[in-house]
Design a protein around this motif. Structure first.
Motif, PDB file in Angstrom:
ATOM      1  N   LEU A  13      13.164  26.628  13.084  1.00 55.74           N
ATOM      2  CA  LEU A  13      14.056  27.218  11.715  1.00 55.74           C
ATOM      3  C   LEU A  13      14.617  28.540  12.364  1.00 55.74           C
ATOM      4  O   LEU A  13      15.679  28.939  12.735  1.00 55.74           O
ATOM      5  CB  LEU A  13      12.769  27.701  11.080  1.00 55.74           C
ATOM      6  N   ALA A  14      13.812  29.700  13.453  1.00 59.65           N
ATOM      7  CA  ALA A  14      14.387  30.562  14.420  1.00 59.65           C
ATOM      8  C   ALA A  14      15.435  29.242  15.863  1.00 59.65           C
ATOM      9  O   ALA A  14      16.377  31.010  15.728  1.00 59.65           O
ATOM     10  CB  ALA A  14      13.145  30.537  15.125  1.00 59.65           C
ATOM     11  N   GLN A  15      15.228  28.775  16.264  1.00 59.56           N
ATOM     12  CA  GLN A  15      16.261  28.252  16.773  1.00 59.56           C
ATOM     13  C   GLN A  15      17.059  27.540  15.932  1.00 59.56           C
ATOM     14  O   GLN A  15      18.194  28.352  16.947  1.00 59.56           O
ATOM     15  CB  GLN A  15      15.487  26.862  17.446  1.00 59.56           C
ATOM     16  N   LEU A  16      17.454  27.689  14.943  1.00 55.46           N
ATOM     17  CA  LEU A  16      18.316  27.384  14.128  1.00 55.46           C
ATOM     18  C   LEU A  16      19.471  28.062  13.453  1.00 55.46           C
ATOM     19  O   LEU A  16      20.557  28.564  14.060  1.00 55.46           O
ATOM     20  CB  LEU A  16      18.644  26.769  12.910  1.00 55.46           C
ATOM     21  N   SER A  17      18.010  29.715  13.843  1.00 53.03           N
ATOM     22  CA  SER A  17      18.893  30.796  13.444  1.00 53.03           C
ATOM     23  C   SER A  17      19.660  31.445  14.192  1.00 53.03           C
ATOM     24  O   SER A  17      20.802  32.175  14.197  1.00 53.03           O
ATOM     25  CB  SER A  17      18.307  31.951  12.577  1.00 53.03           C
ATOM     26  N   THR A  18      19.139  31.347  15.574  1.00 56.12           N
ATOM     27  CA  THR A  18      20.100  32.276  16.539  1.00 56.12           C
ATOM     28  C   THR A  18      21.387  31.210  17.523  1.00 56.12           C
ATOM     29  O   THR A  18      22.223  31.880  17.614  1.00 56.12           O
ATOM     30  CB  THR A  18      19.039  32.672  18.320  1.00 56.12           C
ATOM     31  N   GLU A  19      20.380  29.827  17.271  1.00 54.38           N
ATOM     32  CA  GLU A  19      21.639  28.927  18.310  1.00 54.38           C
ATOM     33  C   GLU A  19      22.246  27.623  17.201  1.00 54.38           C
ATOM     34  O   GLU A  19      23.640  27.989  16.792  1.00 54.38           O
ATOM     35  CB  GLU A  19      21.066  27.749  18.851  1.00 54.38           C
ATOM     36  N   GLY A  20      22.132  27.679  16.156  1.00 54.85           N
ATOM     37  CA  GLY A  20      23.303  27.415  14.802  1.00 54.85           C
ATOM     38  C   GLY A  20      22.716  25.740  15.288  1.00 54.85           C
ATOM     39  O   GLY A  20      23.124  25.084  14.210  1.00 54.85           O
ATOM     40  N   SER A 238      15.018  41.015  13.695  1.00 53.57           N
ATOM     41  CA  SER A 238      14.002  39.923  14.997  1.00 53.57           C
ATOM     42  C   SER A 238      14.104  40.192  15.870  1.00 53.57           C
ATOM     43  O   SER A 238      15.270  40.103  16.884  1.00 53.57           O
ATOM     44  CB  SER A 238      13.794  38.340  14.726  1.00 53.57           C
ATOM     45  N   GLN A 239      13.053  39.915  17.258  1.00 53.94           N
ATOM     46  CA  GLN A 239      12.671  40.385  17.928  1.00 53.94           C
ATOM     47  C   GLN A 239      13.519  39.369  18.789  1.00 53.94           C
ATOM     48  O   GLN A 239      14.920  39.718  20.086  1.00 53.94           O
ATOM     49  CB  GLN A 239      11.371  40.355  18.406  1.00 53.94           C
ATOM     50  N   GLN A 240      13.579  38.085  18.310  1.00 55.86           N
ATOM     51  CA  GLN A 240      14.591  36.829  18.473  1.00 55.86           C
ATOM     52  C   GLN A 240      15.904  37.260  19.093  1.00 55.86           C
ATOM     53  O   GLN A 240      16.146  36.487  19.632  1.00 55.86           O
ATOM     54  CB  GLN A 240      13.591  36.192  18.178  1.00 55.86           C
ATOM     55  N   TRP A 241      16.284  37.899  17.665  1.00 55.79           N
ATOM     56  CA  TRP A 241      17.624  38.252  17.702  1.00 55.79           C
ATOM     57  C   TRP A 241      18.328  39.456  18.879  1.00 55.79           C
ATOM     58  O   TRP A 241      18.426  39.052  19.342  1.00 55.79           O
ATOM     59  CB  TRP A 241      18.100  38.378  16.595  1.00 55.79           C
ATOM     60  N   ILE A 242      17.178  40.132  18.916  1.00 61.39           N
ATOM     61  CA  ILE A 242      17.585  41.229  19.469  1.00 61.39           C
ATOM     62  C   ILE A 242      18.234  40.680  20.901  1.00 61.39           C
ATOM     63  O   ILE A 242      18.617  40.979  21.774  1.00 61.39           O
ATOM     64  CB  ILE A 242      16.547  42.836  19.791  1.00 61.39           C
ATOM     65  N   ASP A 243      17.133  39.845  21.383  1.00 60.95           N
ATOM     66  CA  ASP A 243      17.037  39.846  22.859  1.00 60.95           C
ATOM     67  C   ASP A 243      17.934  38.211  23.507  1.00 60.95           C
ATOM     68  O   ASP A 243      18.434  38.636  23.861  1.00 60.95           O
ATOM     69  CB  ASP A 243      15.620  38.253  22.986  1.00 60.95           C
ATOM     70  N   ALA A 244      17.863  37.718  22.302  1.00 56.69           N
ATOM     71  CA  ALA A 244      19.108  36.732  21.618  1.00 56.69           C
ATOM     72  C   ALA A 244      20.745  37.516  22.456  1.00 56.69           C
ATOM     73  O   ALA A 244      21.485  37.448  23.398  1.00 56.69           O
ATOM     74  CB  ALA A 244      19.930  36.188  20.622  1.00 56.69           C
ATOM     75  N   LEU A 245      20.776  38.770  21.555  1.00 59.67           N
ATOM     76  CA  LEU A 245      21.946  39.610  22.193  1.00 59.67           C
ATOM     77  C   LEU A 245      22.107  40.345  23.080  1.00 59.67           C
ATOM     78  O   LEU A 245      23.332  40.774  23.320  1.00 59.67           O
ATOM     79  CB  LEU A 245      22.255  41.044  20.614  1.00 59.67           C
ATOM     80  N   ASN A 246      20.628  40.936  23.564  1.00 62.49           N
ATOM     81  CA  ASN A 246      20.809  41.406  24.581  1.00 62.49           C
ATOM     82  C   ASN A 246      21.349  40.590  26.394  1.00 62.49           C
ATOM     83  O   ASN A 246      21.445  41.161  26.749  1.00 62.49           O
ATOM     84  CB  ASN A 246      19.729  41.927  24.619  1.00 62.49           C
TER      85      ASN A 246
END
Length: 256
Positions: A13-20, A238-246
Motif C-alpha cells: 500500500l505504501a508503494q501504491l501511494s507513492t508510485e501508483g 508521511s516520511q515516505q512521501w517527504i523522501d520521494a518529493l525530496n
C-alpha cells in the motif's frame, strides 16, 4: 524470517501511494516469496477496495467520488489548513505579487494576509475575493470571467486572457490529489487548466495541500510534481512521501 501478510500489505500500500502501481514479480523478489503468494495478496487487497488488479500487477484505486462542495471542503481538516495557510503566508516577501487559485487551503492564505498592505493578490476565486473585501490592506485583482456557481470561481477564456497580462512572484496552487505517477490533479477540468495557467505566469509555483491529498488521483492533471518548487503540508504527511518529493528536488515545508 518471511514477512506476514499484514507486513507485506503495508509495504504494498505504501508503494501504491507513492508510485501508483506495483508489479507481481518485483514484489515477489522484494519479499522473497512466490508470485502466487503475491497474487493472493493482491486478490485480498482488491476485495478490500485498496487497489485494482491489472496484467502483471495492480494499480491504485482511482478517486471516483464527486468533489464535496466548497463549504463542506472548508470544514474538512480545518486545523491542518490553517497551519498550512500560516506557513505559506510567511513565504511571501515584502512587495510581492501572488496568485491564489480556488481552494479552501489557499483561502486560508488570504486570511493570513489581512494586514499585509505591501502584498498584491490576484485570484479567480469568489470566496478568496470575498475574504479580501473584509479588510485586506493590500491590493486585490479579480481574474474574472464566467463564474462557475458550483465551484464559486471564474473560469473560461476571459479568466485565462486576464492572467496572461501578469507575471507574478509566487503562485499558490491547491489540488484534489497528488500522485507520483499522475502528478497534481483536480476534479474539475476548467479549474485544473486555470491553475496550470497560473503556474505559467509565475516565477515560483508552490503547492498547498493537507496530508489527505497524497496518494490520490482525481480527474484532470494540473501539472507533474516536478513542475513545482515546494509543497506546504501538515505533519500528517508521511516520511515516505517527504523522501520521494525530496528525490524530485521538491522542498517540503511542514506547517504547524
Amino acid at each position: 524470517m518471511s514477512l506476514t501478510y499484514e507486513e507485506r500489505r503495508q509495504t504494498i500500500l505504501a508503494q501504491l501511494s507513492t508510485e501508483g502501481k506495483v508489479q507481481v514479480h518485483a514484489l515477489a523478489g522484494l519479499f522473497h516469496v512466490s508470485t502466487e503468494t503475491i497474487r493472493r495478496d493482491l486478490d485480498r487487497l482488491e476485495k478490500e477496495g485498496r487497489l485494482r488488479k491489472v496484467y502483471g500487477g495492480a494499480v491504485q484505486t482511482r478517486s471516483e467520488r464527486i468533489e464535496p462542495t466548497f463549504i463542506k471542503r472548508s470544514q474538512m481538516h480545518q486545523s491542518e489548513k490553517q497551519a498550512i495557510g500560516k506557513a505559506a503566508a510567511a513565504l511571501i516577501g515584502e512587495g510581492e505579487t501572488i496568485l491564489l487559485d480556488n481552494g479552501t487551503t489557499t483561502l486560508q492564505i488570504m486570511r493570513e494576509l489581512k494586514d499585509r498592505a505591501d502584498v498584491t493578490v490576484i485570484t479567480s476565486s469568489v470566496p478568496i475575493l470575498a475574504s479580501a473585501m473584509e479588510g485586506f490592506q493590500g491590493k486585490v485583482i479579480f481574474a474574472g470571467g464566467e463564474v462557475n456557481m458550483s465551484y464559486q470561481a471564474a473560469t473560461g477564456a476571459i479568466a485565462h486572457q486576464l492572467l496572461d497580462q501578469f507575471k507574478v512572484n509566487k503562485a499558490f496552487i491547491s489540488a484534489g490529489g497528488i500522485s507520483l505517477a499522475d502528478g497534481i490533479t483536480e476534479y474539475n477540468l476548467e479549474e485544473a487548466l486555470l491553475s496550470r495557467r497560473m503556474m505559467q505566469r509565475t516565477e515560483e509555483s508552490i503547492l498547498v495541500a493537507d496530508h489527505s491529498k497524497f496518494g490520490v488521483t482525481t480527474f484532470a492533471q494540473i501539472a507533474p510534481i516536478e513542475h513545482i518548487s515546494m509543497i506546504v503540508t501538515d505533519p500528517g504527511c508521511s516520511q515516505q512521501w517527504i523522501d520521494a518529493l525530496n528525490r524530485l528536488d521538491v522542498e517540503v515545508l511542514i506547517g504547524s
